[in-house]
Design an enzyme around this catalytic site. Structure first.
Site, PDB file in Angstrom:
ATOM      1  N   LYS A  22      38.646  28.388  28.515  1.00 57.05           N
ATOM      2  CA  LYS A  22      37.777  28.076  29.673  1.00 57.05           C
ATOM      3  C   LYS A  22      37.296  29.370  30.324  1.00 57.05           C
ATOM      4  O   LYS A  22      36.119  29.512  30.646  1.00 57.05           O
ATOM      5  CB  LYS A  22      38.559  27.237  30.691  1.00 57.05           C
ATOM      6  CG  LYS A  22      37.896  27.167  32.065  1.00 57.05           C
ATOM      7  CD  LYS A  22      38.718  26.381  33.067  1.00 57.05           C
ATOM      8  CE  LYS A  22      39.784  27.142  33.809  1.00 57.05           C
ATOM      9  NZ  LYS A  22      39.335  27.992  34.917  1.00 57.05           N
ATOM     10  N   ASN A  23      38.234  30.295  30.527  1.00 58.58           N
ATOM     11  CA  ASN A  23      37.871  31.492  31.288  1.00 58.58           C
ATOM     12  C   ASN A  23      37.050  32.503  30.491  1.00 58.58           C
ATOM     13  O   ASN A  23      36.631  33.529  31.021  1.00 58.58           O
ATOM     14  CB  ASN A  23      39.131  32.136  31.891  1.00 58.58           C
ATOM     15  CG  ASN A  23      39.701  31.280  33.018  1.00 58.58           C
ATOM     16  OD1 ASN A  23      39.050  30.332  33.470  1.00 58.58           O
ATOM     17  ND2 ASN A  23      40.902  31.587  33.457  1.00 58.58           N
ATOM     18  N   CYS A 116      39.842  26.589  42.665  1.00 62.57           N
ATOM     19  CA  CYS A 116      41.190  26.241  43.119  1.00 62.57           C
ATOM     20  C   CYS A 116      41.526  26.999  44.385  1.00 62.57           C
ATOM     21  O   CYS A 116      41.161  28.167  44.535  1.00 62.57           O
ATOM     22  CB  CYS A 116      42.217  26.610  42.043  1.00 62.57           C
ATOM     23  SG  CYS A 116      42.236  25.495  40.636  1.00 62.57           S
ATOM     24  N   ARG A 121      39.942  33.986  48.525  1.00 61.86           N
ATOM     25  CA  ARG A 121      39.368  34.535  47.281  1.00 61.86           C
ATOM     26  C   ARG A 121      38.017  35.157  47.625  1.00 61.86           C
ATOM     27  O   ARG A 121      36.970  34.605  47.313  1.00 61.86           O
ATOM     28  CB  ARG A 121      39.246  33.441  46.208  1.00 61.86           C
ATOM     29  CG  ARG A 121      40.577  32.860  45.808  1.00 61.86           C
ATOM     30  CD  ARG A 121      40.463  31.792  44.748  1.00 61.86           C
ATOM     31  NE  ARG A 121      40.248  32.309  43.410  1.00 61.86           N
ATOM     32  CZ  ARG A 121      40.156  31.540  42.319  1.00 61.86           C
ATOM     33  NH1 ARG A 121      40.262  30.241  42.415  1.00 61.86           N
ATOM     34  NH2 ARG A 121      39.950  32.094  41.127  1.00 61.86           N
ATOM     35  N   ASP A 308      48.279  32.860  35.753  1.00 64.82           N
ATOM     36  CA  ASP A 308      47.918  31.488  35.355  1.00 64.82           C
ATOM     37  C   ASP A 308      49.055  30.771  34.628  1.00 64.82           C
ATOM     38  O   ASP A 308      49.004  29.551  34.448  1.00 64.82           O
ATOM     39  CB  ASP A 308      46.674  31.499  34.453  1.00 64.82           C
ATOM     40  CG  ASP A 308      45.425  31.889  35.223  1.00 64.82           C
ATOM     41  OD1 ASP A 308      45.454  31.858  36.463  1.00 64.82           O
ATOM     42  OD2 ASP A 308      44.419  32.247  34.570  1.00 64.82           O
ATOM     43  N   ARG A 400      39.993  20.152  34.923  1.00 64.76           N
ATOM     44  CA  ARG A 400      39.130  21.340  34.955  1.00 64.76           C
ATOM     45  C   ARG A 400      39.524  22.356  33.888  1.00 64.76           C
ATOM     46  O   ARG A 400      38.731  23.251  33.572  1.00 64.76           O
ATOM     47  CB  ARG A 400      39.174  21.995  36.340  1.00 64.76           C
ATOM     48  CG  ARG A 400      38.579  21.114  37.418  1.00 64.76           C
ATOM     49  CD  ARG A 400      38.440  21.828  38.733  1.00 64.76           C
ATOM     50  NE  ARG A 400      37.982  23.175  38.522  1.00 64.76           N
ATOM     51  CZ  ARG A 400      38.482  24.248  39.129  1.00 64.76           C
ATOM     52  NH1 ARG A 400      39.430  24.115  40.013  1.00 64.76           N
ATOM     53  NH2 ARG A 400      38.020  25.437  38.866  1.00 64.76           N
TER      54      ARG A 400
HETATM   55  N1  EPU Z   1      39.744  39.740  45.021  1.00 62.43           N
HETATM   56  C1  EPU Z   1      39.298  40.313  46.183  1.00 62.43           C
HETATM   57  N2  EPU Z   1      37.962  40.603  46.283  1.00 62.43           N
HETATM   58  C2  EPU Z   1      37.074  40.339  45.282  1.00 62.43           C
HETATM   59  C3  EPU Z   1      37.554  39.746  44.092  1.00 62.43           C
HETATM   60  C4  EPU Z   1      38.910  39.443  43.991  1.00 62.43           C
HETATM   61  O1  EPU Z   1      40.063  40.573  47.107  1.00 62.43           O
HETATM   62  O2  EPU Z   1      35.894  40.632  45.443  1.00 62.43           O
HETATM   63  C5  EPU Z   1      41.199  39.429  44.899  1.00 62.43           C
HETATM   64  C6  EPU Z   1      41.435  37.910  44.805  1.00 62.43           C
HETATM   65  O3  EPU Z   1      41.444  37.314  46.079  1.00 62.43           O
HETATM   66  C7  EPU Z   1      42.784  37.850  44.124  1.00 62.43           C
HETATM   67  C8  EPU Z   1      42.736  39.065  43.197  1.00 62.43           C
HETATM   68  O4  EPU Z   1      41.699  39.916  43.677  1.00 62.43           O
HETATM   69  O5  EPU Z   1      43.805  38.010  45.059  1.00 62.43           O
HETATM   70  C9  EPU Z   1      42.465  38.734  41.746  1.00 62.43           C
HETATM   71  O6  EPU Z   1      41.301  37.960  41.623  1.00 62.43           O
HETATM   72  P1  EPU Z   1      40.340  38.037  40.345  1.00 62.43           P
HETATM   73  O7  EPU Z   1      38.990  38.396  40.814  1.00 62.43           O
HETATM   74  O8  EPU Z   1      40.980  38.878  39.297  1.00 62.43           O
HETATM   75  O9  EPU Z   1      40.370  36.528  39.871  1.00 62.43           O
HETATM   76  P2  EPU Z   1      39.141  35.578  39.534  1.00 62.43           P
HETATM   77  O10 EPU Z   1      38.124  36.305  38.758  1.00 62.43           O
HETATM   78  O11 EPU Z   1      38.742  34.860  40.762  1.00 62.43           O
HETATM   79  C10 EPU Z   1      40.122  34.817  37.239  1.00 62.43           C
HETATM   80  C11 EPU Z   1      40.450  33.514  36.587  1.00 62.43           C
HETATM   81  C12 EPU Z   1      41.659  32.906  37.270  1.00 62.43           C
HETATM   82  C13 EPU Z   1      42.804  33.882  37.119  1.00 62.43           C
HETATM   83  C14 EPU Z   1      42.440  35.244  37.709  1.00 62.43           C
HETATM   84  C15 EPU Z   1      43.493  36.307  37.510  1.00 62.43           C
HETATM   85  C16 EPU Z   1      38.343  32.676  35.816  1.00 62.43           C
HETATM   86  C17 EPU Z   1      37.273  31.673  35.961  1.00 62.43           C
HETATM   87  N3  EPU Z   1      39.328  32.614  36.706  1.00 62.43           N
HETATM   88  O12 EPU Z   1      39.857  34.517  38.600  1.00 62.43           O
HETATM   89  O13 EPU Z   1      41.955  31.716  36.572  1.00 62.43           O
HETATM   90  O14 EPU Z   1      43.938  33.374  37.790  1.00 62.43           O
HETATM   91  O15 EPU Z   1      41.229  35.718  37.090  1.00 62.43           O
HETATM   92  O16 EPU Z   1      43.798  36.464  36.166  1.00 62.43           O
HETATM   93  O17 EPU Z   1      38.311  33.493  34.908  1.00 62.43           O
HETATM   94  C18 EPU Z   1      42.691  29.490  36.321  1.00 62.43           C
HETATM   95  O18 EPU Z   1      42.207  29.487  35.180  1.00 62.43           O
HETATM   96  O19 EPU Z   1      43.453  28.579  36.747  1.00 62.43           O
HETATM   97  C19 EPU Z   1      42.389  30.592  37.225  1.00 62.43           C
HETATM   98  C20 EPU Z   1      42.566  30.506  38.546  1.00 62.43           C
END
Ligand code: EPU
Length: 419
Positions: A22-23, A116, A121, A308, A400
């Site tokens: 998915k990701n 989620c 975030r 995850d 999802r």
């Molecule tokens: N963060 C910030 N500012 C930003 C971006 C991120 O403070 O501008 C913080 C977030 O709040 C969090 C941390 O950085 O505390 C990590 O967030 P990241 O941006 O790495 O996560 P994401 O891109 O929102 C993806 C996956 C998540 C997975 C995380 C970490 C997708 C669609 N989602 O989220 O997957 O947990 O990376 O590996 O790729 C899931 O599949 O259930 C899921 C939540």
């Protein structure tokens, strides 16, 4: 609203073919906006988030057709730079379309993405990076407008304060068609980012260093279409492994991503399960009772232990012999599943970032509501190992991320039905 009704206690056994990631699929679908031509993506999981991504593409004027696990996307006709608020709110990955639309059209209007609830975030790193690449960012009646005054982004040196997966992907997406070179320092190294980069390279992008903490993107004038197969889902894989570890039995994941799963497998092995990885397959057998993990399990950016997989492993460790401790370092609120596990008889204490799991002999069935995608999957893992019946509600969260979840579990001998 649908529920899963689960009767625990059956051992699980069999072989499964893992769904596509998915990701990976979601950022790759976003990346297809950059392509002036047709892309065929194979192995896209049939999930609600993928359907949302298709709706965003069609709303932008691209042509996206999903059929089974294949997505055909033609972005030659992309024309609109606005992503409707309703679609932005359907999932977190809607934010990936912003980087791609900015890269292709030089402007994008959007709102805060959904997804989620795992704590705050923010998207500050995404916005700061686009601004460094030339974007003017303003508030247009409660929505966010990003505009490249010269019509095209320019390369920049971006140093991320944290290796965010989404920010890394979004900088790459904006940089691929930018003028000049973009360097990302402290980039996230998750395998799904590499998958998106492999797709973009198949379309003619010039990216190097993905999988490392310094990524360099040299902007090109245009991208051409390609055929691409999305990588298997390492988190779905971790879920089925944790499930079999919890319920007992043996499983073979047929098309597993072995090196990418290593951070999870090396921890799971310490529970005493027999695990063997060979020729693209992961085999797991659980004989006796699981053992607790001695060292603190710290979730970290890849190649650390994946956040995850925290919830599903916790569900398995709830009945292990001894005490295990998790430390969640990525998201502030990623222990929302623990109340449901406690209701099933688990002994879990959450103290800030830490969760202490004292293994009990047996869990018992209970009614619970899925709180988020992986937390909901953890409840299913616990329910399959528990005595008696459980009802898990709000399973749209689980839908999802897991394709044909109950069919796969049933094929392994688990008792689960949707009603
Ligand atoms: N963060 C910030 N500012 C930003 C971006 C991120 O403070 O501008 C913080 C977030 O709040 C969090 C941390 O950085 O505390 C990590 O967030 P990241 O941006 O790495 O996560 P994401 O891109 O929102 C993806 C996956 C998540 C997975 C995380 C970490 C997708 C669609 N989602 O989220 O997957 O947990 O990376 O590996 O790729 C899931 O599949 O259930 C899921 C939540």
């Amino acid at each position: 609203m649908q529920n899963f009704i689960i009767t625990g206690g059956n051992r699980l056994s069999g072989e499964i073919q893992l769904q596509g990631s998915k990701n990976s699929t979601l950022p790759i679908m976003a990346a297809s906006v950059l392509v002036n031509g047709k892309c065929t993506l194979e192995s896209c999981p049939a999930l609600t988030d993928v359907y949302s991504a298709a709706r965003i593409l069609n709303g932008l004027g691209c042509k996206c057709r999903l059929s089974g696990n294949t997505a055909e996307i033609d972005s030659a006709s992309v024309s609109r730079s606005e992503i409707p608020e309703r679609l932005m709110g359907e999932m977190r990955s809607s934010i990936m379309f912003v980087g791609a639309v900015l890269g292709r059209l030089g402007e994008c209007t959007f709102s805060i993405p959904g997804g989620c609830e795992l704590g705050p975030r923010p998207i500050d790193m995404h916005l700061a990076a686009w601004s460094k690449m030339g974007a003017e960012i303003s508030d247009c009646g409660g929505r966010i407008c990003c505009r490249m005054p010269k019509g095209r982004a320019h390369g920049a040196k971006i140093s991320l304060s944290f290796p965010s997966v989404g920010a890394t992907e979004n900088v790459i997406l904006c940089a691929v068609l930018a003028e000049g070179e973009t360097v990302i320092n402290n980039a996230a190294r998750e395998p799904e980012i590499c998958d998106m980069c492999r797709f973009l390279r198949s379309c003619g992008a010039k990216i190097r260093g993905d999988g490392e903490s310094r990524i360099v993107v040299e902007g090109v004038e245009t991208l051409h279409g390609c055929e691409y197969r999305v990588m298997p889902d390492r988190i779905a894989g971790a879920t089925y492994l944790a499930m079999t570890a919890a319920a007992g039995g043996e499983i073979i994941l047929k098309n597993a991503c072995i090196p990418e799963s290593e951070p999870f497998i090396s921890v799971l092995e310490q529970t005493g399960c027999c695990i063997c990885c060979k020729d693209g397959r992961i085999y797991l057998r659980r004989g006796g009772r699981l053992k607790a993990i001695r060292d603190r399990i710290r979730t970290m950016p890849h190649p650390g232990f994946p956040t995850d997989a925290q919830a599903v492993l916790m569900a398995a460790l709830a009945t292990a012999e001894g005490t295990s401790v998790f430390e969640e370092n990525i998201f502030d609120c990623r222990y929302r599943h623990t109340d449901a596990l406690i209701k099933m008889g688990a002994d879990i204490q959450v103290m800030g970032k830490a969760a202490v799991i004292r293994g009990v002999r047996r869990l018992h069935g209970a009614d619970a509501e899925a709180t988020d995608l992986r937390g909901g999957a953890a409840m299913v893992v616990a329910a399959l190992s528990a005595d008696g019946e459980s009802r898990i509600g709000s399973i749209f969260h689980i839908d999802r991320g897991y394709e044909k979840f109950e069919n796969i579990i049933t094929s392994l001998g688990g008792s689960i039905r949707r009603e």
